[in-house]
Write a protein that holds these residues in place. Structure first.
Motif, PDB file in Angstrom:
ATOM      1  N   LEU A  54       0.885  -1.197  -0.077  1.00 42.61           N
ATOM      2  CA  LEU A  54      -0.113  -0.156  -0.001  1.00 42.61           C
ATOM      3  C   LEU A  54       0.769   1.292  -0.043  1.00 42.61           C
ATOM      4  CD1 LEU A  54      -2.529  -1.133   2.789  1.00 42.61           C
ATOM      5  CD2 LEU A  54      -3.028  -1.106   0.300  1.00 42.61           C
ATOM      6  N   ALA A  78      -1.386  -3.340  -7.938  1.00 41.96           N
ATOM      7  CA  ALA A  78      -2.784  -3.505  -7.645  1.00 41.96           C
ATOM      8  C   ALA A  78      -3.159  -5.203  -7.677  1.00 41.96           C
ATOM      9  CB  ALA A  78      -3.606  -2.759  -8.415  1.00 41.96           C
ATOM     10  N   ASN A  82      -4.612  -7.862  -5.230  1.00 40.67           N
ATOM     11  CA  ASN A  82      -5.911  -8.456  -5.427  1.00 40.67           C
ATOM     12  C   ASN A  82      -5.470  -9.736  -5.231  1.00 40.67           C
ATOM     13  OD1 ASN A  82      -7.686  -8.936  -8.227  1.00 40.67           O
ATOM     14  ND2 ASN A  82      -8.437  -8.309  -6.319  1.00 40.67           N
ATOM     15  N   TYR A 110     -12.813  -7.157  -8.748  1.00 38.12           N
ATOM     16  CA  TYR A 110     -11.582  -6.702  -9.217  1.00 38.12           C
ATOM     17  C   TYR A 110     -10.770  -7.667  -9.934  1.00 38.12           C
ATOM     18  CZ  TYR A 110     -12.741  -2.299  -7.287  1.00 38.12           C
ATOM     19  OH  TYR A 110     -13.602  -1.124  -6.739  1.00 38.12           O
TER      20      TYR A 110
ATOM     21  N   ARG B 306     -15.232  10.067   0.149  1.00 37.81           N
ATOM     22  CA  ARG B 306     -15.264   8.863  -0.022  1.00 37.81           C
ATOM     23  C   ARG B 306     -13.639   8.271  -0.119  1.00 37.81           C
ATOM     24  NH1 ARG B 306     -19.160   7.853  -4.610  1.00 37.81           N
ATOM     25  NH2 ARG B 306     -18.486   6.023  -4.691  1.00 37.81           N
ATOM     26  N   GLN B 308     -11.623   7.249   2.084  1.00 35.70           N
ATOM     27  CA  GLN B 308     -11.371   6.034   2.752  1.00 35.70           C
ATOM     28  C   GLN B 308     -11.979   4.935   1.902  1.00 35.70           C
ATOM     29  OE1 GLN B 308     -12.690   5.170   6.618  1.00 35.70           O
ATOM     30  NE2 GLN B 308     -10.501   5.043   7.272  1.00 35.70           N
ATOM     31  N   GLU B 309     -13.070   5.189   1.118  1.00 39.21           N
ATOM     32  CA  GLU B 309     -13.778   3.948   0.350  1.00 39.21           C
ATOM     33  C   GLU B 309     -12.515   3.729  -0.696  1.00 39.21           C
ATOM     34  OE1 GLU B 309     -17.364   4.748  -1.342  1.00 39.21           O
ATOM     35  OE2 GLU B 309     -16.717   3.515  -3.016  1.00 39.21           O
ATOM     36  N   ILE B 312      -9.920   1.393   0.577  1.00 38.54           N
ATOM     37  CA  ILE B 312     -10.213   0.274   0.880  1.00 38.54           C
ATOM     38  C   ILE B 312     -10.225  -0.379  -0.529  1.00 38.54           C
ATOM     39  CG2 ILE B 312     -12.212  -1.189   1.774  1.00 38.54           C
ATOM     40  CD1 ILE B 312     -13.117   1.073   3.462  1.00 38.54           C
ATOM     41  N   ARG B 313     -10.955   0.067  -1.488  1.00 37.34           N
ATOM     42  CA  ARG B 313     -11.208  -0.420  -2.820  1.00 37.34           C
ATOM     43  C   ARG B 313      -9.488  -0.847  -3.332  1.00 37.34           C
ATOM     44  NH1 ARG B 313     -15.830  -0.657  -5.656  1.00 37.34           N
ATOM     45  NH2 ARG B 313     -17.618   0.448  -4.444  1.00 37.34           N
ATOM     46  N   MET B 314      -8.581   0.166  -3.137  1.00 38.76           N
ATOM     47  CA  MET B 314      -7.473   0.115  -3.704  1.00 38.76           C
ATOM     48  C   MET B 314      -6.690  -1.418  -2.936  1.00 38.76           C
ATOM     49  SD  MET B 314      -5.845   3.763  -4.262  1.00 38.76           S
ATOM     50  CE  MET B 314      -6.092   4.455  -5.765  1.00 38.76           C
ATOM     51  N   SER B 315      -6.815  -1.303  -1.518  1.00 39.24           N
ATOM     52  CA  SER B 315      -6.192  -2.533  -0.896  1.00 39.24           C
ATOM     53  C   SER B 315      -6.883  -3.752  -1.162  1.00 39.24           C
ATOM     54  CB  SER B 315      -6.721  -2.261   0.573  1.00 39.24           C
ATOM     55  OG  SER B 315      -7.887  -2.657   0.988  1.00 39.24           O
ATOM     56  N   LEU B 316      -7.926  -3.910  -1.665  1.00 41.29           N
ATOM     57  CA  LEU B 316      -8.634  -4.949  -2.123  1.00 41.29           C
ATOM     58  C   LEU B 316      -8.447  -5.164  -3.691  1.00 41.29           C
ATOM     59  CD1 LEU B 316     -12.171  -4.669  -0.723  1.00 41.29           C
ATOM     60  CD2 LEU B 316     -10.369  -5.944   0.163  1.00 41.29           C
ATOM     61  N   GLY B 317      -7.614  -4.484  -4.323  1.00 40.03           N
ATOM     62  CA  GLY B 317      -6.887  -4.722  -5.355  1.00 40.03           C
ATOM     63  C   GLY B 317      -7.456  -4.060  -6.722  1.00 40.03           C
ATOM     64  N   ALA B 318      -8.168  -2.818  -6.480  1.00 44.58           N
ATOM     65  CA  ALA B 318      -8.748  -1.726  -7.478  1.00 44.58           C
ATOM     66  C   ALA B 318      -7.396  -1.333  -8.155  1.00 44.58           C
ATOM     67  CB  ALA B 318      -9.612  -0.831  -6.841  1.00 44.58           C
ATOM     68  N   THR B 319      -7.503  -1.244  -9.504  1.00 48.01           N
ATOM     69  CA  THR B 319      -6.319  -0.587 -10.177  1.00 48.01           C
ATOM     70  C   THR B 319      -6.873   0.950 -10.364  1.00 48.01           C
ATOM     71  OG1 THR B 319      -7.351  -1.060 -12.211  1.00 48.01           O
ATOM     72  CG2 THR B 319      -5.782  -2.785 -11.507  1.00 48.01           C
ATOM     73  N   ILE B 323     -10.755   2.583 -10.277  1.00 51.01           N
ATOM     74  CA  ILE B 323     -11.039   3.697  -9.846  1.00 51.01           C
ATOM     75  C   ILE B 323     -11.744   4.956 -10.622  1.00 51.01           C
ATOM     76  CG2 ILE B 323     -10.449   5.634  -8.218  1.00 51.01           C
ATOM     77  CD1 ILE B 323     -10.549   2.761  -6.795  1.00 51.01           C
ATOM     78  N   PRO B 395      -2.601   4.736  -1.836  1.00 49.09           N
ATOM     79  CA  PRO B 395      -3.459   3.710  -1.118  1.00 49.09           C
ATOM     80  C   PRO B 395      -3.235   3.875   0.189  1.00 49.09           C
ATOM     81  CG  PRO B 395      -2.358   2.456  -2.659  1.00 49.09           C
ATOM     82  CD  PRO B 395      -1.753   3.859  -2.725  1.00 49.09           C
ATOM     83  N   LEU B 399      -6.412   5.194   2.799  1.00 43.82           N
ATOM     84  CA  LEU B 399      -6.997   4.353   3.845  1.00 43.82           C
ATOM     85  C   LEU B 399      -6.973   4.898   5.111  1.00 43.82           C
ATOM     86  CD1 LEU B 399      -5.502   0.873   3.587  1.00 43.82           C
ATOM     87  CD2 LEU B 399      -7.720   1.633   3.878  1.00 43.82           C
TER      88      LEU B 399
END
Lengths: 230, 402
Positions: A54, A78, A82, A110, B306, B308-309, B312-319, B323, B395, B399
């Motif tokens: 991160l 990313a 993921n 994703y 948003r 923080q959202e 979170i999305r980036m931490s879950l793998g959103a490129t 976004i 990210p 976050l």
């Protein structure tokens, strides 16, 4: 699996440079259960952010398997987050407008997984974690322990190799904390590499190996050593 | 994330802040609605004139009017305002001409029992051109025989019948014009909601021109109606007759076919619509620009709210691109919904205009689709900067944002 060498993170504060992490060097092997222990403000969160891709280190090397992460593009990082890394945060970090199942589906979305497939996996995961009755609940309709179990399900969605947990029981009472830690214990037994960051020694004792962070310096300690200091 | 998922997520996000979303759409909504309405009204007006013109050309008749009626203004000395008997004789000499008659127009008090009204009178032959877009719904049209024998008969338009008798079924009733009693033999109704019917034939009384001449001897023929043999080219013949009449009057601009008159009106309507389109188009343009800026503003707020959202999305793998597309879809969803509502409202306005003013309207589906796509484009353009801003967040910073 993870090799870190002379990892350093500094911030420029005006003219002065503030170093949060000093020359960290360690290795984590596949299947290990490691606790990163240290008082708040010691730099352990920064360490987790770097290990979770991160954040990027100021200097030093971070190898994930045989991949030098400093060579990866934003897109590749990313992808790594993921597919290979799962996060569990202290404040759950669930998306408030999505149901439990939708939250768990997100990483698979994703990853480009088909709707039916990811829905099935999300439901299976939530069921395993005892939430089959809560699939369509929004986060604010769930208790703290339930939220954290949803977050764990979400972290496991893409079968990551590394699970990073930042104070996973920080917002939970002791009974619920115990339940969550039991889940981590089971994950460890099923072969997931686990890294838990905590300042709580009751949490740390679940881990098999301990890294101690103080004032930005990372050192390997035995449980007895840490325990005696307190 | 594929398009369906992005659309669903954008829709949920729009619904989560319903009032804010609706207020943001307002500019786009007003812009699109005014464009749809003005184009429909302008196009409807032009269609009406064109269809009237085409209708007249289909009939084997020629109408000739003094040019003064085409170009209103102060008459020049020697300006010709009506037809002389010689003019009719000239027209009769042309090959292909079947019959030449005149039409008289004027306004006069018409009474029936105690009711009386000031109505438009039109006296003409049995092939009366003023009835081009009317049909006889009750009774009958007067015949050539009625014309030749000066019969005291008349047809009423629906409107005139309602004004005089309070009902439409009035065949057999009588009315008085200039001291002469006429028998009502028919009632006419407009066959299409045409703009020109509104202008030329509201509450009207139609009767044989011979009868009208008898009642008002000093009314002059203001229109020459020529019946043409089948198979003869109407435009060509009418041009030749007009030229001959102009030569006789020693003026190149004395007479004109009424097709020219209608074209004059078409041109006038065209000019009015163009000015209206320009003014309303400018208002719509400003509304769209302001609306677009509003969308950009609210998207910037949304990105900040948003943060923080996003983390979170980036931490879950959103490129980054995931976004960017997420926020682009949200802003496009806002403006496209605004555009869609604008189209619905614009069409509603045209329906009201049609019902209230009997004004022909023609909603253009091309313009509707164009307006919809354009509003989506505004969303794309105005959402781009906020979306890029969101994607450029680190990210870890996103976050940690509280």
């Amino acid at each position: 699996m993870i090799r870190v060498k002379n990892l350093q993170k500094s911030y420029q504060m005006g003219k002065e440079s503030l170093t949060i992490l000093h020359q960290a060097t360690f290795t984590i092997r596949q299947g290990e259960f490691v606790a990163v222990v240290g008082p708040s403000g010691s730099g352990k969160s920064t360490l987790m952010h770097i290990l979770g891709c991160l954040d990027r280190p100021t200097s030093g090397e971070y190898w994930f398997h045989d991949q030098d992460t400093s060579q990866l593009t934003g897109y590749e990082l990313a992808q790594l987050r993921n597919r290979k890394i799962g996060f569990v945060f202290q404040n759950f970090h669930l998306l408030p407008r999505m149901t439990a199942r939708q939250n768990v589906e997100l990483p698979m979305m994703y990853a480009g997984m088909k709707r039916a497939e990811r829905r099935k996996r999300a439901e299976d995961l939530l069921e395993t974690l005892g939430l089959s009755e809560r699939l369509h609940h929004l986060p604010n309709e769930l208790s703290g322990g339930q939220k954290q179990r949803v977050a764990i399900a979400r972290a496991l969605a893409n079968r990551p190799e590394l699970l990073l947990a930042d104070e996973p029981t920080g917002a939970l009472d002791s009974t619920t904390s115990h339940e969550i830690l039991e889940i981590f214990q089971e994950l460890h037994q099923s072969g997931v590499t686990l890294l838990i960051i905590t300042h709580d020694y009751r949490v740390a004792q679940y881990a098999k190996r301990h890294l101690f962070v103080e004032d930005g310096f990372v050192s390997e300690r035995t449980w007895e050593d840490i325990h005696e200091r307190n | 994330m594929n398009a369906t998922e992005l659309l669903t997520s954008a829709f949920l996000s729009m619904r989560a802040h319903l009032l804010r979303s609706l207020l943001t759409m307002l500019g786009i909504f007003i812009g699109v609605a005014s464009i749809i309405a003005i184009v429909a009204i302008g196009k409807g007006g032009q269609n009406a004139v064109v269809s009237t013109l085409e209708n007249n050309q289909l009939r084997q008749t020629i109408e000739i009017v003094p040019r003064e009626l085409v170009v209103p203004g102060i008459p020049q000395p020697g300006q010709i305002l009506s037809f002389s008997n010689e003019d009719f004789d000239i027209a009769r000499q042309f090959q292909g001409v079947l019959q030449v008659a005149e039409t008289l127009y004027g306004q006069a008090a018409v009474s029936a029992g105690r009711q009386s009204a000031n109505l438009m009178l039109e006296g003409g032959p049995d092939y009366l051109n003023g009835l081009a877009n009317f049909s006889v719904i009750q009774g009958r049209m007067f015949t050539n025989g009625d014309v030749l024998t000066h019969q005291n008969v008349a047809l009423l338009s629906q409107q005139a019948a309602l004004q005089l008798f309070g009902r439409e079924n009035v065949v057999g009733q009588s009315l008085v014009v200039g001291g002469q009693t006429l028998q009502v033999i028919g009632v006419t109704a407009s066959t299409e909601p045409s703009l020109l019917n509104g202008i030329l034939g509201g509450g009207a009384v139609y009767l044989p021109y011979t009868t009208l001449e008898g009642i008002f001897p000093n009314w002059t023929a203001s229109e020459m109606d020529i019946a043409v043999q089948p198979g003869v080219s109407v435009p060509e013949l009418s041009q030749r007759i007009v030229t001959a009449l102009n030569i006789h009057a020693h003026s190149a601009e004395a007479f004109e076919t009424s097709a020219g008159f209608l074209q004059g009106i078409e041109k006038l309507i065209g000019t009015i619509t163009n000015i209206l389109t320009l003014v309303i188009g400018a208002v719509a343009g400003i509304a769209l620009v302001v609306g677009g800026v509003g969308v950009m503003n609210i998207m910037l707020v949304s990105v900040t709210e948003r943060t923080q959202e996003i983390g979170i999305r980036m931490s879950l793998g959103a490129t980054k691109s995931a976004i960017v597309w997420q926020f682009l879809f949200e802003s496009m969803m806002l403006t496209a919904t605004g555009g869609l509502l604008g189209i619905v409202f614009g069409v509603l306005v045209t329906i009201i205009v049609r019902a209230a003013f009997h004004f022909p309207v023609a909603v253009s589906w091309q313009v509707s689709i164009g307006a919809f796509l354009f509003s989506a484009l505004i969303g794309l353009v105005c959402g781009l900067y906020p979306a890029l801003k969101a994607s450029r967040l680190l990210p870890v910073d996103a976050l940690r944002y509280e």
